[in-house]
Design a protein around this motif. Structure first.
Motif, PDB file in Angstrom:
ATOM      1  N   LEU A 131     -38.650   6.058   4.672  1.00 17.51           N
ATOM      2  CA  LEU A 131     -38.109   7.362   4.142  1.00 17.51           C
ATOM      3  C   LEU A 131     -38.955   7.787   2.853  1.00 17.51           C
ATOM      4  O   LEU A 131     -38.728   6.976   1.826  1.00 17.51           O
ATOM      5  N   ASN A 132     -40.029   8.385   2.971  1.00 20.67           N
ATOM      6  CA  ASN A 132     -40.892   9.086   1.557  1.00 20.67           C
ATOM      7  C   ASN A 132     -41.022   7.783   1.060  1.00 20.67           C
ATOM      8  O   ASN A 132     -40.885   7.663  -0.395  1.00 20.67           O
ATOM      9  N   GLY A 133     -41.655   6.796   1.564  1.00 20.83           N
ATOM     10  CA  GLY A 133     -42.285   5.708   0.972  1.00 20.83           C
ATOM     11  C   GLY A 133     -41.351   4.519   0.719  1.00 20.83           C
ATOM     12  O   GLY A 133     -41.642   3.251   0.350  1.00 20.83           O
ATOM     13  N   THR A 134     -40.116   4.514   0.860  1.00 22.11           N
ATOM     14  CA  THR A 134     -38.886   3.690   0.730  1.00 22.11           C
ATOM     15  C   THR A 134     -38.524   3.149   2.083  1.00 22.11           C
ATOM     16  O   THR A 134     -38.545   3.775   3.180  1.00 22.11           O
ATOM     17  N   VAL A 135     -38.742   1.683   1.985  1.00 24.53           N
ATOM     18  CA  VAL A 135     -38.691   0.927   3.462  1.00 24.53           C
ATOM     19  C   VAL A 135     -36.848   0.764   3.510  1.00 24.53           C
ATOM     20  O   VAL A 135     -36.218   0.402   2.593  1.00 24.53           O
ATOM     21  N   LEU A 136     -36.439   1.329   4.573  1.00 22.32           N
ATOM     22  CA  LEU A 136     -35.273   0.967   4.727  1.00 22.32           C
ATOM     23  C   LEU A 136     -34.602  -0.081   5.542  1.00 22.32           C
ATOM     24  O   LEU A 136     -33.706  -0.597   5.432  1.00 22.32           O
ATOM     25  N   ALA A 137     -35.756  -0.410   6.553  1.00 25.95           N
ATOM     26  CA  ALA A 137     -35.381  -1.669   7.320  1.00 25.95           C
ATOM     27  C   ALA A 137     -36.874  -2.111   7.704  1.00 25.95           C
ATOM     28  O   ALA A 137     -37.700  -1.381   7.811  1.00 25.95           O
ATOM     29  N   GLU A 138     -36.941  -3.465   7.738  1.00 29.31           N
ATOM     30  CA  GLU A 138     -38.050  -4.059   8.521  1.00 29.31           C
ATOM     31  C   GLU A 138     -37.886  -5.490   9.185  1.00 29.31           C
ATOM     32  O   GLU A 138     -36.988  -6.090   8.860  1.00 29.31           O
ATOM     33  N   ALA A 139     -38.626  -5.407  10.432  1.00 23.56           N
ATOM     34  CA  ALA A 139     -38.116  -6.472  11.310  1.00 23.56           C
ATOM     35  C   ALA A 139     -39.577  -6.560  12.258  1.00 23.56           C
ATOM     36  O   ALA A 139     -39.855  -5.677  12.267  1.00 23.56           O
ATOM     37  N   MET A 186     -41.996  -3.986  12.538  1.00 30.16           N
ATOM     38  CA  MET A 186     -41.880  -2.626  12.379  1.00 30.16           C
ATOM     39  C   MET A 186     -41.201  -2.225  10.810  1.00 30.16           C
ATOM     40  O   MET A 186     -40.156  -2.973  10.633  1.00 30.16           O
ATOM     41  N   LYS A 187     -41.078  -1.157  10.611  1.00 30.28           N
ATOM     42  CA  LYS A 187     -40.599  -0.478   9.276  1.00 30.28           C
ATOM     43  C   LYS A 187     -39.812   0.796   9.823  1.00 30.28           C
ATOM     44  O   LYS A 187     -40.426   1.654  10.320  1.00 30.28           O
ATOM     45  N   ALA A 188     -38.787   1.126   8.967  1.00 31.65           N
ATOM     46  CA  ALA A 188     -38.124   2.484   8.963  1.00 31.65           C
ATOM     47  C   ALA A 188     -38.198   2.771   7.542  1.00 31.65           C
ATOM     48  O   ALA A 188     -37.850   2.223   6.487  1.00 31.65           O
ATOM     49  N   PHE A 191     -26.404  -5.109  21.323  1.00 27.21           N
ATOM     50  CA  PHE A 191     -27.125  -4.481  20.063  1.00 27.21           C
ATOM     51  C   PHE A 191     -26.005  -4.015  19.249  1.00 27.21           C
ATOM     52  O   PHE A 191     -26.261  -3.096  18.210  1.00 27.21           O
ATOM     53  N   SER A 192     -24.774  -4.671  19.140  1.00 30.55           N
ATOM     54  CA  SER A 192     -23.569  -4.397  18.064  1.00 30.55           C
ATOM     55  C   SER A 192     -24.243  -4.581  16.701  1.00 30.55           C
ATOM     56  O   SER A 192     -25.196  -5.343  16.554  1.00 30.55           O
ATOM     57  N   ASN A 193     -23.775  -3.532  15.845  1.00 34.52           N
ATOM     58  CA  ASN A 193     -24.348  -3.153  14.455  1.00 34.52           C
ATOM     59  C   ASN A 193     -25.810  -3.403  14.253  1.00 34.52           C
ATOM     60  O   ASN A 193     -26.358  -3.104  13.265  1.00 34.52           O
ATOM     61  N   TYR A 194     -26.578  -2.892  15.314  1.00 38.88           N
ATOM     62  CA  TYR A 194     -27.919  -2.595  14.837  1.00 38.88           C
ATOM     63  C   TYR A 194     -27.933  -1.306  14.559  1.00 38.88           C
ATOM     64  O   TYR A 194     -27.203  -0.431  14.922  1.00 38.88           O
ATOM     65  N   VAL A 195     -29.080  -1.050  13.885  1.00 41.89           N
ATOM     66  CA  VAL A 195     -29.054   0.362  13.060  1.00 41.89           C
ATOM     67  C   VAL A 195     -30.298   1.215  13.533  1.00 41.89           C
ATOM     68  O   VAL A 195     -31.325   0.465  13.618  1.00 41.89           O
ATOM     69  N   ALA A 196     -30.080   2.698  14.014  1.00 41.88           N
ATOM     70  CA  ALA A 196     -31.299   3.395  14.389  1.00 41.88           C
ATOM     71  C   ALA A 196     -30.963   4.520  13.239  1.00 41.88           C
ATOM     72  O   ALA A 196     -30.286   4.519  12.336  1.00 41.88           O
ATOM     73  N   PHE A 197     -32.335   5.096  13.090  1.00 43.30           N
ATOM     74  CA  PHE A 197     -32.655   6.152  12.317  1.00 43.30           C
ATOM     75  C   PHE A 197     -33.163   7.469  12.820  1.00 43.30           C
ATOM     76  O   PHE A 197     -33.564   7.349  13.991  1.00 43.30           O
ATOM     77  N   TRP A 198     -33.001   8.601  12.135  1.00 44.49           N
ATOM     78  CA  TRP A 198     -33.063   9.725  12.876  1.00 44.49           C
ATOM     79  C   TRP A 198     -34.114  10.718  11.640  1.00 44.49           C
ATOM     80  O   TRP A 198     -33.722  10.528  10.497  1.00 44.49           O
ATOM     81  N   LYS A 199     -34.761  11.826  12.493  1.00 45.94           N
ATOM     82  CA  LYS A 199     -35.220  12.738  11.489  1.00 45.94           C
ATOM     83  C   LYS A 199     -36.429  12.411  10.518  1.00 45.94           C
ATOM     84  O   LYS A 199     -37.395  11.841  10.970  1.00 45.94           O
ATOM     85  N   GLU A 200     -36.015  12.389   9.117  1.00 44.37           N
ATOM     86  CA  GLU A 200     -37.174  12.186   8.311  1.00 44.37           C
ATOM     87  C   GLU A 200     -37.439  10.844   8.076  1.00 44.37           C
ATOM     88  O   GLU A 200     -38.644  10.298   7.505  1.00 44.37           O
ATOM     89  N   VAL A 201     -36.838   9.783   8.724  1.00 40.05           N
ATOM     90  CA  VAL A 201     -37.041   8.331   8.662  1.00 40.05           C
ATOM     91  C   VAL A 201     -38.023   8.186   9.787  1.00 40.05           C
ATOM     92  O   VAL A 201     -37.649   8.559  10.987  1.00 40.05           O
ATOM     93  N   ARG A 202     -39.287   7.688   9.350  1.00 42.65           N
ATOM     94  CA  ARG A 202     -40.432   7.306  10.347  1.00 42.65           C
ATOM     95  C   ARG A 202     -40.309   5.841  10.480  1.00 42.65           C
ATOM     96  O   ARG A 202     -40.116   4.996   9.625  1.00 42.65           O
ATOM     97  N   VAL A 203     -40.261   5.386  11.844  1.00 43.05           N
ATOM     98  CA  VAL A 203     -40.669   4.098  12.327  1.00 43.05           C
ATOM     99  C   VAL A 203     -41.865   3.934  12.456  1.00 43.05           C
ATOM    100  O   VAL A 203     -42.380   4.383  13.538  1.00 43.05           O
TER     101      VAL A 203
END
Length: 100
Positions: free
Chosen positions: A5-13, A1-3, A86-98
């Motif tokens: 934001l406007n075409g920029t991949v913030l995270a992928e796993a 999956m990818k997070a 889940f310590s240090n795992y990162v979640a995203f909000w609003k404009e960031v699409r997963v």
């Protein structure tokens, strides 16, 4: 999956490496592009997860405040409740699409 934001991949796993908590996908820390995140001073404490660390996300010239977060030191009962640390795992909000 990818997070994304406007075409920029913030995270992928791979999906199996992510954890879904309260409707949000949490990415393992090593899958997140930390250079795109800026530590935010916004305070928050979840009653069952613990102290939250927010991050702002760089989107070109614009910084989007508090669009990502993590729990660096989760409370003891949180692992039992979620079934995984889940310590240090990162979640995203609003404009960031997963997405897949």
């Amino acid at each position: 999956m990818k997070a994304v934001l406007n075409g920029t991949v913030l995270a992928e796993a791979p999906t199996e490496d992510l954890i879904k908590i309260e409707g949000n996908w949490y990415f393992p820390p090593e899958s997140v592009k930390a250079e795109l995140l800026q530590t935010s001073p916004t305070p928050y404490t979840c009653p069952w997860k613990g102290d939250c660390q927010y991050f702002s996300v760089q989107d070109g010239e614009v910084v989007l405040q508090d669009r990502a977060w993590t729990y660096p030191e989760i409370l003891p009962g949180a692992v039992t409740r979620v079934g995984k640390d889940f310590s240090n795992y990162v979640a995203f909000w609003k404009e960031v699409r997963v997405t897949d």
